[in-house]
Design a protein around this motif. Structure first.
Motif, PDB file in Angstrom:
ATOM      1  N   SER A   1       7.420   1.532 -16.140  1.00  0.00           N
ATOM      2  CA  SER A   1       7.628   1.874 -17.543  1.00  0.00           C
ATOM      3  C   SER A   1       8.257   0.687 -18.259  1.00  0.00           C
ATOM      4  CB  SER A   1       8.545   3.098 -17.660  1.00  0.00           C
ATOM      5  OG  SER A   1       9.070   3.213 -18.968  1.00  0.00           O
ATOM      6  N   LEU A   2       7.600   0.216 -19.329  1.00  0.00           N
ATOM      7  CA  LEU A   2       8.149  -0.890 -20.095  1.00  0.00           C
ATOM      8  C   LEU A   2       9.403  -0.459 -20.850  1.00  0.00           C
ATOM      9  CD1 LEU A   2       7.554  -3.859 -20.762  1.00  0.00           C
ATOM     10  CD2 LEU A   2       6.261  -3.076 -22.747  1.00  0.00           C
ATOM     11  N   ARG A   3       9.442   0.807 -21.249  1.00  0.00           N
ATOM     12  CA  ARG A   3      10.595   1.315 -22.002  1.00  0.00           C
ATOM     13  C   ARG A   3      11.859   1.383 -21.142  1.00  0.00           C
ATOM     14  NH1 ARG A   3      11.839   4.465 -26.473  1.00  0.00           N
ATOM     15  NH2 ARG A   3       9.684   4.594 -27.171  1.00  0.00           N
ATOM     16  N   THR A   4      11.719   1.866 -19.900  1.00  0.00           N
ATOM     17  CA  THR A   4      12.890   1.997 -19.030  1.00  0.00           C
ATOM     18  C   THR A   4      13.078   0.795 -18.109  1.00  0.00           C
ATOM     19  OG1 THR A   4      11.634   3.137 -17.284  1.00  0.00           O
ATOM     20  CG2 THR A   4      12.607   4.497 -19.037  1.00  0.00           C
ATOM     21  N   ASP A   5      12.076  -0.094 -18.082  1.00  0.00           N
ATOM     22  CA  ASP A   5      12.114  -1.289 -17.233  1.00  0.00           C
ATOM     23  C   ASP A   5      12.340  -0.915 -15.770  1.00  0.00           C
ATOM     24  OD1 ASP A   5      11.952  -4.026 -16.718  1.00  0.00           O
ATOM     25  OD2 ASP A   5      14.119  -4.303 -16.877  1.00  0.00           O
ATOM     26  N   SER A   6      11.544   0.068 -15.298  1.00  0.00           N
ATOM     27  CA  SER A   6      11.731   0.539 -13.920  1.00  0.00           C
ATOM     28  C   SER A   6      10.411   1.024 -13.332  1.00  0.00           C
ATOM     29  CB  SER A   6      12.762   1.664 -13.877  1.00  0.00           C
ATOM     30  OG  SER A   6      12.320   2.777 -14.625  1.00  0.00           O
ATOM     31  N   TRP A   7      10.348   1.032 -11.986  1.00  0.00           N
ATOM     32  CA  TRP A   7       9.194   1.515 -11.243  1.00  0.00           C
ATOM     33  C   TRP A   7       9.485   2.896 -10.660  1.00  0.00           C
ATOM     34  CZ3 TRP A   7       4.495  -0.949 -10.701  1.00  0.00           C
ATOM     35  CH2 TRP A   7       4.440  -2.308 -11.060  1.00  0.00           C
ATOM     36  N   LYS A   8       8.416   3.682 -10.453  1.00  0.00           N
ATOM     37  CA  LYS A   8       8.534   4.947  -9.743  1.00  0.00           C
ATOM     38  C   LYS A   8       7.277   5.180  -8.917  1.00  0.00           C
ATOM     39  CE  LYS A   8       7.991   8.855 -11.825  1.00  0.00           C
ATOM     40  NZ  LYS A   8       8.098  10.015 -12.755  1.00  0.00           N
ATOM     41  N   LYS A   9       7.434   5.902  -7.823  1.00  0.00           N
ATOM     42  CA  LYS A   9       6.311   6.231  -6.958  1.00  0.00           C
ATOM     43  C   LYS A   9       5.624   7.494  -7.459  1.00  0.00           C
ATOM     44  CE  LYS A   9       5.240   7.065  -2.065  1.00  0.00           C
ATOM     45  NZ  LYS A   9       5.819   7.168  -0.706  1.00  0.00           N
ATOM     46  N   VAL A  10       4.290   7.475  -7.449  1.00  0.00           N
ATOM     47  CA  VAL A  10       3.501   8.610  -7.923  1.00  0.00           C
ATOM     48  C   VAL A  10       3.174   9.532  -6.754  1.00  0.00           C
ATOM     49  CG1 VAL A  10       1.307   9.293  -8.978  1.00  0.00           C
ATOM     50  CG2 VAL A  10       2.503   7.251  -9.780  1.00  0.00           C
ATOM     51  N   GLN A  11       3.236  10.829  -7.016  1.00  0.00           N
ATOM     52  CA  GLN A  11       2.885  11.808  -5.992  1.00  0.00           C
ATOM     53  C   GLN A  11       1.361  11.989  -5.945  1.00  0.00           C
ATOM     54  OE1 GLN A  11       5.171  13.120  -3.910  1.00  0.00           O
ATOM     55  NE2 GLN A  11       6.661  11.840  -4.999  1.00  0.00           N
ATOM     56  N   GLY A  12       0.799  11.964  -4.747  1.00  0.00           N
ATOM     57  CA  GLY A  12      -0.634  12.218  -4.585  1.00  0.00           C
ATOM     58  C   GLY A  12      -1.477  10.961  -4.655  1.00  0.00           C
ATOM     59  N   LEU A  13      -2.724  11.096  -4.180  1.00  0.00           N
ATOM     60  CA  LEU A  13      -3.695  10.011  -4.179  1.00  0.00           C
ATOM     61  C   LEU A  13      -5.073  10.562  -4.543  1.00  0.00           C
ATOM     62  CD1 LEU A  13      -2.881   8.049  -0.882  1.00  0.00           C
ATOM     63  CD2 LEU A  13      -2.622   7.186  -3.210  1.00  0.00           C
ATOM     64  N   PRO A  14      -5.914   9.784  -5.216  1.00  0.00           N
ATOM     65  CA  PRO A  14      -7.302  10.218  -5.416  1.00  0.00           C
ATOM     66  C   PRO A  14      -8.052  10.191  -4.093  1.00  0.00           C
ATOM     67  CG  PRO A  14      -6.986   7.987  -6.234  1.00  0.00           C
ATOM     68  CD  PRO A  14      -5.623   8.496  -5.870  1.00  0.00           C
ATOM     69  N   ASN A  15      -9.037  11.066  -3.949  1.00  0.00           N
ATOM     70  CA  ASN A  15      -9.767  11.168  -2.683  1.00  0.00           C
ATOM     71  C   ASN A  15     -10.419   9.854  -2.279  1.00  0.00           C
ATOM     72  OD1 ASN A  15      -9.152  13.884  -2.225  1.00  0.00           O
ATOM     73  ND2 ASN A  15     -10.852  14.581  -3.511  1.00  0.00           N
ATOM     74  N   SER A  16     -10.990   9.126  -3.234  1.00  0.00           N
ATOM     75  CA  SER A  16     -11.654   7.864  -2.907  1.00  0.00           C
ATOM     76  C   SER A  16     -10.672   6.873  -2.310  1.00  0.00           C
ATOM     77  CB  SER A  16     -12.313   7.275  -4.160  1.00  0.00           C
ATOM     78  OG  SER A  16     -13.376   8.092  -4.603  1.00  0.00           O
TER      79      SER A  16
END
Length: 255
Positions: A79-94
């Motif tokens: 996020s450019l606003r918070t200047d931080s990274w986060k891990k996303v839950q889940g993955l696309p099947n491909s």
């Protein structure tokens, strides 16, 4: 020695890029402002020395610009606003199947879109920047063995087949499988390569490896481009479109 640079994408005048030695940057070429993005703790999935799963777009729900990248097991959002990274839950099947996107993600309708060649089947995967969830576009996708690029033409998703520069496939209605429409490029020449998809149904083409052409796919008209101090046309490769703005990369907000 200057670092090699990979252009991830542009949005509202902000250009997101990855340098091999110095990392990620978001810049505004008009105002000359630039912001370095902190490196994520990611074991990058690289393709030609750069992570091949990337995308940059605007999340209108929180007025924020976001960078998306991934390794083999997870996706991550900056996020450019918070200047931080986060891990996303889940993955696309491909992605779970080990498929690799053929090009950086394309932003449209608040989502980043990638095109995967998954076990010989072409798939378009979207990642919504607001709810940070994946969804896969419905089949069928126009029958073609290889895809050269996924882009935007006239505000619609557009597929360009590999080694067939005389046609484009445009999704006239977003997310509707039956809405794919073939657009033929009618220019007298031997060989065509797509360089950039622009606004107003226009594309920049390289024809016969020596000339640049601005082609309007709606009106089926074209004109030759003559640019001063332009690099060797024969070595030009695919690039995206950039629109000037006064958006600051340091504030991470459209307002």
């Amino acid at each position: 020695m200057k670092s090699s640079c990979f252009i991830i994408g542009s949005c509202h005048g902000l250009l997101c890029s990855k340098f091999r030695r110095t990392g990620f940057y978001v810049s505004n070429l008009s105002t000359k402002e630039s912001k370095r993005i902190p490196e994520p703790e990611v074991k990058f999935w690289f393709w030609d020395d750069f992570c091949c799963v990337m995308g940059f777009g605007y999340d209108h729900s929180v007025d924020d610009y976001k960078l998306v990248t991934a390794d083999k097991k997870s996706f991550y959002v900056y996020s450019l606003r918070t200047d931080s990274w986060k891990k996303v839950q889940g993955l696309p099947n491909s992605h779970k199947n080990g498929a690799i996107p053929v090009a950086p993600g394309v932003p449209l309708n608040g989502a980043i879109h990638w095109i995967y060649n998954d076990r010989g089947s072409i798939k378009i995967v979207a990642f919504c920047l607001a709810d940070e969830k994946f969804w896969e576009f419905p089949d069928p996708i126009p029958s073609m063995e290889f895809i050269d690029a996924l882009g935007l033409l006239g505000g619609c998703l557009c597929i360009t087949p590999y080694n067939n520069g005389r046609e484009l496939w445009v999704m006239k209605e977003y997310g509707v499988a039956q809405a794919w429409t073939k657009v033929a490029i009618e220019i007298p020449c031997y060989r065509i390569r797509l360089l950039a998809l622009l606004e107003n149904h226009e594309v920049i083409l390289k024809i016969d490896s020596e000339k640049l052409v601005l082609y309007n796919s709606r009106e089926r008209t074209y004109r030759y481009l003559v640019l001063r101090n332009f690099p060797d046309v024969e070595n030009c490769t695919f690039e995206g479109a950039y629109v000037e703005s006064m958006v600051s990369p340091c504030h991470g907000s459209l307002s």
